[in-house]
Motif scaffolding. Structure first.
Motif, PDB file in Angstrom:
ATOM      1  N   SER A 420      46.440  64.610  27.759  1.00  0.00           N
ATOM      2  CA  SER A 420      46.608  63.452  28.644  1.00  0.00           C
ATOM      3  C   SER A 420      45.252  62.895  29.074  1.00  0.00           C
ATOM      4  O   SER A 420      45.061  61.673  29.136  1.00  0.00           O
ATOM      5  CB  SER A 420      47.423  63.853  29.880  1.00  0.00           C
ATOM      6  N   ILE A 421      44.304  63.791  29.355  1.00  0.00           N
ATOM      7  CA  ILE A 421      42.951  63.328  29.707  1.00  0.00           C
ATOM      8  C   ILE A 421      42.334  62.567  28.546  1.00  0.00           C
ATOM      9  O   ILE A 421      41.743  61.488  28.726  1.00  0.00           O
ATOM     10  CB  ILE A 421      42.073  64.530  30.099  1.00  0.00           C
ATOM     11  N   MET A 422      42.458  63.118  27.330  1.00  0.00           N
ATOM     12  CA  MET A 422      41.880  62.459  26.160  1.00  0.00           C
ATOM     13  C   MET A 422      42.482  61.070  25.948  1.00  0.00           C
ATOM     14  O   MET A 422      41.758  60.096  25.721  1.00  0.00           O
ATOM     15  CB  MET A 422      42.114  63.305  24.907  1.00  0.00           C
ATOM     16  N   THR A 423      43.810  60.976  26.021  1.00  0.00           N
ATOM     17  CA  THR A 423      44.477  59.692  25.799  1.00  0.00           C
ATOM     18  C   THR A 423      44.020  58.651  26.820  1.00  0.00           C
ATOM     19  O   THR A 423      43.731  57.496  26.470  1.00  0.00           O
ATOM     20  CB  THR A 423      46.002  59.866  25.869  1.00  0.00           C
ATOM     21  N   SER A 424      43.946  59.054  28.084  1.00  0.00           N
ATOM     22  CA  SER A 424      43.518  58.124  29.133  1.00  0.00           C
ATOM     23  C   SER A 424      42.072  57.682  28.933  1.00  0.00           C
ATOM     24  O   SER A 424      41.744  56.493  29.065  1.00  0.00           O
ATOM     25  CB  SER A 424      43.677  58.781  30.510  1.00  0.00           C
ATOM     26  N   ARG A 425      41.196  58.640  28.608  1.00  0.00           N
ATOM     27  CA  ARG A 425      39.772  58.317  28.438  1.00  0.00           C
ATOM     28  C   ARG A 425      39.546  57.434  27.222  1.00  0.00           C
ATOM     29  O   ARG A 425      38.718  56.517  27.260  1.00  0.00           O
ATOM     30  CB  ARG A 425      38.961  59.608  28.314  1.00  0.00           C
ATOM     31  N   ILE A 426      40.262  57.684  26.132  1.00  0.00           N
ATOM     32  CA  ILE A 426      40.112  56.840  24.946  1.00  0.00           C
ATOM     33  C   ILE A 426      40.523  55.410  25.267  1.00  0.00           C
ATOM     34  O   ILE A 426      39.836  54.444  24.897  1.00  0.00           O
ATOM     35  CB  ILE A 426      40.950  57.396  23.777  1.00  0.00           C
ATOM     36  N   ALA A 427      41.642  55.264  25.974  1.00  0.00           N
ATOM     37  CA  ALA A 427      42.102  53.929  26.352  1.00  0.00           C
ATOM     38  C   ALA A 427      41.069  53.222  27.226  1.00  0.00           C
ATOM     39  O   ALA A 427      40.750  52.039  27.009  1.00  0.00           O
ATOM     40  CB  ALA A 427      43.440  54.021  27.070  1.00  0.00           C
ATOM     41  N   ASP A 428      40.522  53.915  28.205  1.00  0.00           N
ATOM     42  CA  ASP A 428      39.525  53.321  29.100  1.00  0.00           C
ATOM     43  C   ASP A 428      38.262  52.921  28.321  1.00  0.00           C
ATOM     44  O   ASP A 428      37.703  51.833  28.538  1.00  0.00           O
ATOM     45  CB  ASP A 428      39.152  54.304  30.215  1.00  0.00           C
ATOM     46  N   ASN A 429      37.811  53.812  27.431  1.00  0.00           N
ATOM     47  CA  ASN A 429      36.572  53.543  26.693  1.00  0.00           C
ATOM     48  C   ASN A 429      36.715  52.358  25.750  1.00  0.00           C
ATOM     49  O   ASN A 429      35.828  51.495  25.673  1.00  0.00           O
ATOM     50  CB  ASN A 429      36.162  54.787  25.888  1.00  0.00           C
ATOM     51  N   ILE A 430      37.837  52.291  25.031  1.00  0.00           N
ATOM     52  CA  ILE A 430      38.027  51.190  24.082  1.00  0.00           C
ATOM     53  C   ILE A 430      38.222  49.879  24.831  1.00  0.00           C
ATOM     54  O   ILE A 430      37.731  48.816  24.404  1.00  0.00           O
ATOM     55  CB  ILE A 430      39.222  51.480  23.151  1.00  0.00           C
ATOM     56  N   THR A 431      38.914  49.934  25.962  1.00  0.00           N
ATOM     57  CA  THR A 431      39.086  48.719  26.772  1.00  0.00           C
ATOM     58  C   THR A 431      37.738  48.188  27.241  1.00  0.00           C
ATOM     59  O   THR A 431      37.460  46.981  27.152  1.00  0.00           O
ATOM     60  CB  THR A 431      39.979  49.020  27.989  1.00  0.00           C
ATOM     61  N   ALA A 432      36.892  49.074  27.736  1.00  0.00           N
ATOM     62  CA  ALA A 432      35.566  48.654  28.200  1.00  0.00           C
ATOM     63  C   ALA A 432      34.744  48.078  27.063  1.00  0.00           C
ATOM     64  O   ALA A 432      34.048  47.058  27.226  1.00  0.00           O
ATOM     65  CB  ALA A 432      34.835  49.837  28.829  1.00  0.00           C
ATOM     66  N   THR A 433      34.810  48.687  25.885  1.00  0.00           N
ATOM     67  CA  THR A 433      34.066  48.187  24.728  1.00  0.00           C
ATOM     68  C   THR A 433      34.576  46.815  24.312  1.00  0.00           C
ATOM     69  O   THR A 433      33.784  45.894  24.039  1.00  0.00           O
ATOM     70  CB  THR A 433      34.183  49.167  23.543  1.00  0.00           C
ATOM     71  N   ALA A 434      35.899  46.663  24.249  1.00  0.00           N
ATOM     72  CA  ALA A 434      36.485  45.379  23.840  1.00  0.00           C
ATOM     73  C   ALA A 434      36.106  44.263  24.811  1.00  0.00           C
ATOM     74  O   ALA A 434      35.745  43.149  24.399  1.00  0.00           O
ATOM     75  CB  ALA A 434      38.002  45.515  23.740  1.00  0.00           C
ATOM     76  N   GLU A 435      36.168  44.545  26.105  1.00  0.00           N
ATOM     77  CA  GLU A 435      35.830  43.523  27.097  1.00  0.00           C
ATOM     78  C   GLU A 435      34.344  43.172  27.049  1.00  0.00           C
ATOM     79  O   GLU A 435      33.958  42.033  27.318  1.00  0.00           O
ATOM     80  CB  GLU A 435      36.241  44.014  28.489  1.00  0.00           C
ATOM     81  N   SER A 436      33.508  44.158  26.677  1.00  0.00           N
ATOM     82  CA  SER A 436      32.069  43.864  26.553  1.00  0.00           C
ATOM     83  C   SER A 436      31.787  42.936  25.378  1.00  0.00           C
ATOM     84  O   SER A 436      30.739  42.289  25.337  1.00  0.00           O
ATOM     85  CB  SER A 436      31.281  45.170  26.390  1.00  0.00           C
ATOM     86  N   PHE A 437      32.735  42.860  24.420  1.00  0.00           N
ATOM     87  CA  PHE A 437      32.588  41.944  23.287  1.00  0.00           C
ATOM     88  C   PHE A 437      33.344  40.640  23.516  1.00  0.00           C
ATOM     89  O   PHE A 437      33.526  39.852  22.588  1.00  0.00           O
ATOM     90  CB  PHE A 437      33.089  42.616  22.000  1.00  0.00           C
TER      91      PHE A 437
END
Length: 553
Positions: A420-437
């Protein structure tokens, strides 16, 4: 501790029984690691979600943990050989059905359900198989027989990643079907065994069994679904709290039973408490690591399933060598020293791996993975052996039922929480990367759902909103997002290993006295020195084979 054996069969029958039980239980050990390698391929081929993939692995552990004690008692009552045969049939048939998973919307549920039944099959045969091994050997030869049994089955656990890597390249369904020929051979050998064991004419504690299934199942569901439902949602908290309450009721219920499913009074021994505390925290990091190493290798490093299988072997290099050291320390000093050292070494290894995970460089993380494996290797054997030797007025099957239930439940909890931690962190990280682009919140959410396997629709449209000159750079950031998410998980594993070391400090120390062991007869077997030499040679051969395969691939 009592053994429950009525007589000792001839040497030829003892060897046949040990061989049969190695084959019967070997497929359950292989299954713990082989499926982790195939998880990403299964997810892609069936179009299922990350959450369903984690459940495919964890449903097996839940089925195994929740029914292990019950199946151990049933084996004592109905006969060990009968339960080995039944468990092998159940395990093989459920493996067949896993391989026959249909495409479509029901694929995830089908595979999760049959994996849970596969876990129940493993619970049927494993405690019964151990009881047969114990009954087949006299007290003076039983220790070496069990050491050989666990050494071989542990080696099969190491084979799982390599075998799985090659089979997945052909067809992921074959990682389940490989169990069938092993099961057939196990059934043939078991049919030829003649092992006399006592049957206990006692009632089975069905009420206790219901409590364990409900309590363990609810608590694991709560943690497993936390990233989907939300960590503070009523459903998540209800499952977790409800599961804990049911398990607490189970403890009080067992203390009042004349024939309990688990003899809770065994826990009065401080050393036994410490051993099981060590096994609990160790298992939260030990079994789940194979899944997370596979994800790291394939999602972060970009390896194929075959290459990922070889990558996982770094862990076993440290584990196999350190296991021999742990066994020697156990014999010389007792279990406390190797457990404390192992916990600290393992914590350092996991922490070093986590600190270097975002380098995306195998040469930087491999040494730390070896150290993490060494920590687990130092601890596992001494903790398990000492727990068995410390339990007074209990059979080997009863004590093993407790330790294996603790280990498998902890593994299921660990995978649920860390997943559950991994799934949440992956979602947060990819969201932040996408918004930075420059993507909007909704477009970022679409990408996250696509990457996590929740859906494939809309991902191409969202990527189209990233300038063509930046699209390649964005895609190159995804492996780093996975690595950063996994580093959090691996740091959590380091914390669990440290907690295992703390639990080991509660151990009173010293060596346990095994009351029913008679002195060894002259010429009855190899000396301790010869045994240690053979184990060291085995470890060196294992390491040599690994490096040969690694260099070839």
């Amino acid at each position: 501790m009592t053994s429950g054996a009525t007589s000792v069969p001839p040497k030829s029958h003892r060897i046949l029984a040990l061989t049969a039980m190695v084959f019967a239980t070997g497929m359950t050990f292989i299954d713990m690691t082989i499926v982790s390698i195939g998880a990403p391929v299964i997810e892609q081929d069936l179009g299922i979600t990350d959450r369903e993939v984690q459940w495919i692995i964890n449903s097996y552990l839940v089925g195994l943990a929740a029914t292990f004690a019950l199946m151990g008692r049933m084996a004592d009552v109905y006969g060990h050989k009968r339960m080995v045969v039944l468990g092998t049939f159940v395990f093989a048939f459920s493996s067949l059905m896993c391989g026959l998973t249909p495409d479509g919307d029901l694929a995830g549920a089908w595979l999760i359900g049959w994996r849970a039944i596969e876990g129940v099959g493993a619970a049927m045969l494993f405690p019964a198989a151990l009881a047969i091994v114990v009954a087949s050997f006299p007290p003076q030869g039983r220790g070496r027989a069990l050491a050989l049994f666990f050494a071989i089955t542990g080696g099969l656990t190491a084979i799982g990643p390599i075998l799985g890597g090659y089979l997945v390249e052909w067809d992921w369904r074959s990682i389940f079907w490989v169990n069938i020929p092993i099961a057939i051979l196990a059934l043939i050998l078991t049919a030829r065994c003649h092992v006399p064991t006592e049957r206990q004419d006692e009632p089975i504690d069905w009420g206790g069994a219901l409590f364990t299934i409900a309590g363990m199942g609810l608590s694991v569901v709560g943690f497993q679904q936390a990233s989907t439902w939300g960590w503070t949602s009523p459903a998540t908290l209800g499952c977790i709290i409800g599961g804990v309450v049911i398990l607490a009721v189970f403890v009080r219920y067992e203390l009042s039973r004349e024939y309990p499913l688990i003899k809770m009074r065994i826990f009065k021994d401080r050393a036994f408490q410490a051993d099981n505390g060590v096994l609990f925290f160790l298992s939260m990091a030990f079994v789940p690591v194979f899944f997370f190493l596979s994800v790291y290798a394939q999602a972060a490093l970009g390896y194929t399933a075959q290459e990922a299988g070889i990558f996982l072997m770094w862990f076993f290099v440290g584990f196999v060598v350190a296991a021999q050291v742990g066994g020697a320390l156990l014999d010389a000093k007792g279990s406390k020293l190797p457990m404390v050292i192992g916990g600290l070494v393992g914590a350092a290894g996991y922490a070093g791996f986590a600190a270097n995970a975002n380098s995306l460089n195998e040469t930087q993380v491999a040494p730390w993975i070896v150290v993490a494996g060494a920590g687990a290797g130092l601890m596992l054997g001494p903790a398990s052996t000492d727990a068995v030797n410390r339990a007074i007025n209990a059979t080997y099957g009863e004590v093993t039922g407790i330790t294996q239930t603790v280990r498998n439940y902890a593994a299921a909890l660990g995978l649920a929480i860390l997943g559950s931690i991994m799934t949440s962190r992956i979602a947060d990280n990819i969201t932040a990367t996408a918004e930075s682009f420059g993507l909007s919140e909704s477009e970022s959410a679409t990408l996250v759902a696509s990457v996590s396997g929740q859906t494939s629709g809309g991902a191409a449209g969202a990527l189209a909103n990233i300038p063509e000159s930046s699209e390649k750079a964005f895609l190159q950031e995804i492996p780093t997002d996975f690595a950063n998410a996994l580093s959090v998980v691996i740091y959590a594993m380091a914390a669990m290993m440290f907690l295992a070391a703390i639990a080991a400090l509660r151990h009173p120390g010293g060596r346990a006295q095994v009351a029913d062991e008679a002195p060894e007869e002259a010429g009855s077997g190899p000396s301790t020195g010869q045994t240690v030499k053979r184990l060291v040679i085995f470890a060196l051969i294992f390491v040599g084979i690994f490096f040969a395969i690694y260099a070839f691939v």
